[in-house]
Write a protein that holds these residues in place. Sequence first.
Motif, PDB file in Angstrom:
ATOM      1  N   ALA A 121       0.805  -1.225   0.000  1.00 60.26           N
ATOM      2  CA  ALA A 121       0.000   0.000   0.000  1.00 60.26           C
ATOM      3  C   ALA A 121       0.839   1.278   0.000  1.00 60.26           C
ATOM      4  O   ALA A 121       0.367   2.341  -0.361  1.00 60.26           O
ATOM      5  CB  ALA A 121      -0.925  -0.005   1.211  1.00 60.26           C
ATOM      6  N   ASN A 122       2.101   1.147   0.407  1.00 56.39           N
ATOM      7  CA  ASN A 122       3.008   2.298   0.468  1.00 56.39           C
ATOM      8  C   ASN A 122       3.414   2.799  -0.922  1.00 56.39           C
ATOM      9  O   ASN A 122       3.917   3.908  -1.077  1.00 56.39           O
ATOM     10  CB  ASN A 122       4.239   1.885   1.290  1.00 56.39           C
ATOM     11  N   PHE A 123       3.188   1.976  -1.942  1.00 60.73           N
ATOM     12  CA  PHE A 123       3.633   2.304  -3.299  1.00 60.73           C
ATOM     13  C   PHE A 123       3.015   3.616  -3.778  1.00 60.73           C
ATOM     14  O   PHE A 123       1.797   3.770  -3.806  1.00 60.73           O
ATOM     15  CB  PHE A 123       3.252   1.157  -4.253  1.00 60.73           C
ATOM     16  N   ASN A 124       3.867   4.575  -4.110  1.00 64.39           N
ATOM     17  CA  ASN A 124       3.397   5.909  -4.485  1.00 64.39           C
ATOM     18  C   ASN A 124       4.415   6.562  -5.408  1.00 64.39           C
ATOM     19  O   ASN A 124       5.511   6.916  -4.992  1.00 64.39           O
ATOM     20  CB  ASN A 124       3.218   6.720  -3.195  1.00 64.39           C
ATOM     21  N   VAL A 125       4.032   6.687  -6.655  1.00 65.73           N
ATOM     22  CA  VAL A 125       4.934   7.207  -7.679  1.00 65.73           C
ATOM     23  C   VAL A 125       5.388   8.634  -7.372  1.00 65.73           C
ATOM     24  O   VAL A 125       6.533   9.003  -7.588  1.00 65.73           O
ATOM     25  CB  VAL A 125       4.243   7.138  -9.063  1.00 65.73           C
ATOM     26  N   GLN A 133       2.843  -1.980 -11.654  1.00 69.32           N
ATOM     27  CA  GLN A 133       3.555  -1.005 -10.832  1.00 69.32           C
ATOM     28  C   GLN A 133       4.827  -0.515 -11.523  1.00 69.32           C
ATOM     29  O   GLN A 133       5.140   0.664 -11.496  1.00 69.32           O
ATOM     30  CB  GLN A 133       3.860  -1.608  -9.458  1.00 69.32           C
ATOM     31  N   LEU A 134       5.526  -1.445 -12.177  1.00 71.91           N
ATOM     32  CA  LEU A 134       6.740  -1.068 -12.907  1.00 71.91           C
ATOM     33  C   LEU A 134       6.408  -0.123 -14.051  1.00 71.91           C
ATOM     34  O   LEU A 134       7.107   0.859 -14.291  1.00 71.91           O
ATOM     35  CB  LEU A 134       7.450  -2.313 -13.437  1.00 71.91           C
ATOM     36  N   ALA A 135       5.303  -0.402 -14.737  1.00 72.37           N
ATOM     37  CA  ALA A 135       4.895   0.441 -15.857  1.00 72.37           C
ATOM     38  C   ALA A 135       4.544   1.844 -15.370  1.00 72.37           C
ATOM     39  O   ALA A 135       4.832   2.845 -16.023  1.00 72.37           O
ATOM     40  CB  ALA A 135       3.698  -0.187 -16.565  1.00 72.37           C
ATOM     41  N   GLU A 136       3.947   1.903 -14.188  1.00 67.84           N
ATOM     42  CA  GLU A 136       3.564   3.183 -13.605  1.00 67.84           C
ATOM     43  C   GLU A 136       4.802   4.016 -13.250  1.00 67.84           C
ATOM     44  O   GLU A 136       4.797   5.240 -13.321  1.00 67.84           O
ATOM     45  CB  GLU A 136       2.754   2.918 -12.338  1.00 67.84           C
ATOM     46  N   LEU A 137       5.858   3.319 -12.858  1.00 66.27           N
ATOM     47  CA  LEU A 137       7.099   3.989 -12.450  1.00 66.27           C
ATOM     48  C   LEU A 137       7.925   4.480 -13.624  1.00 66.27           C
ATOM     49  O   LEU A 137       8.667   5.446 -13.516  1.00 66.27           O
ATOM     50  CB  LEU A 137       7.967   3.012 -11.661  1.00 66.27           C
TER      51      LEU A 137
END
Length: 356
Positions: free
Chosen positions: A122-126, A159-163
């Motif tokens: 949940a911490n994932f934040n671009v 998530q990788l694509a978002e980054l």
Amino acid sequence: MTINLNNYGLTPTLKATADQQPTMTLARVTAQHREFYQVITATGELTAMVSGHQRHQASGNVDFPTVGDWVLLTATDSDQAQIQTILPRQSVLVRGAAVGDGQGQLIAANLNTVFICMSLNANFNVRRIERYLTMVWESGAQPVVVLTKADVTNNLAEQLAELEPVTIGVPVISCSAEMGTGLSELTPYLKAGQSVAFIGSSGVGKSTLINRLMGAEVMTTKTIRSADAHGRHATTHRQLLRLPAGAVVIDTPGMRELQLVAGDLDRSFVDIATLAAKCHFRDCQHETEPGCAVRKAVEAGELSPERLASYRKLQREMQYQGMDARQLEQAKVARMFGSRREMKKFLKSARPGGLV
Ligand SMILES: Nc1nc2c(ncn2[C@@H]2O[C@H](COP(=O)(O)OP(=O)(O)OP(=O)(O)O)[C@@H](O)[C@H]2O)c(=O)[nH]1
Ligand SMILES: [Zn+2]
């Protein structure tokens, strides 16, 4: 006791610089406790203080040593070593101001790589990564993004694509300290002579990762900490430690509370900087100006509006950071009234006799 300073990150260049001052002792700062510095020299560990001369010459925090600094010492009669010189820094991580203005709090010096850690839960934040990248580019160290807790995600690809658009030119590693996967991708950065640091929000698993790389419990992790209350002995926290792979990890208390206040936006937003170079006006704010390449890219779907918004937010924060009290007050008033002209009009009318 003889200590090989190469194991503490000594480079031939630093060695050559130090050799020009043969009467002084070369040392690296391994910890700081207020005005006392723990240093390591070729003959062992010492406590040192900044010399009166150095203190007198200092014009700001940047002129004082920090953990990771290479310094030259002299011993005084009282056997208290004195720091006379700080050797040129290759990088310096600063909190609270731009590196150049001398006033921020120094967090660590001479880092080669800074691992920006973020967990894949949940911490994932671009947007948070953008902040950290900005700060690390400003420091002069190489940023590497480390996505932790890979074992808890089931949409890694997404998530990788978002980054991808925010990590232009930055290596991205995903790993799990729990499962022991992906850790080998860190090894190229952990060779002897390298100094590294791990930054990122609390609980993302920095300590767990360092323990894994150490092959031992050197860092107290969350789970161990909660056991402390029940009498378990806490490990003393070291601010500089050597990994079996050869590198040195710097982990000062300040590292844990890092927040962006200054940074190099042109590096972390190289996509926007490149577009901005094509704007019609050199000082284009990408708001309403004609011929704005940035807005055009947003309209064409080539640049995400969130990224532009995030860029603007960071830019604003940094502008405020660089202002003195008077400028801040003016900016506040200008915002209140929409423009400087409106403000002047108001001030004029508010002056005694100004209103008829
Ligand atoms: N599932 C999973 N949990 C992990 C992993 N790595 C760490 N954790 C857990 O995450 C929690 C926080 O880990 P820490 O290593 O203490 O986090 P930290 O980033 O050092 O936190 P601060 O010391 O507050 O900065 C602990 O309960 C760990 O067990 C991982 O790879 N997978
Ligand atoms: Zn523009």
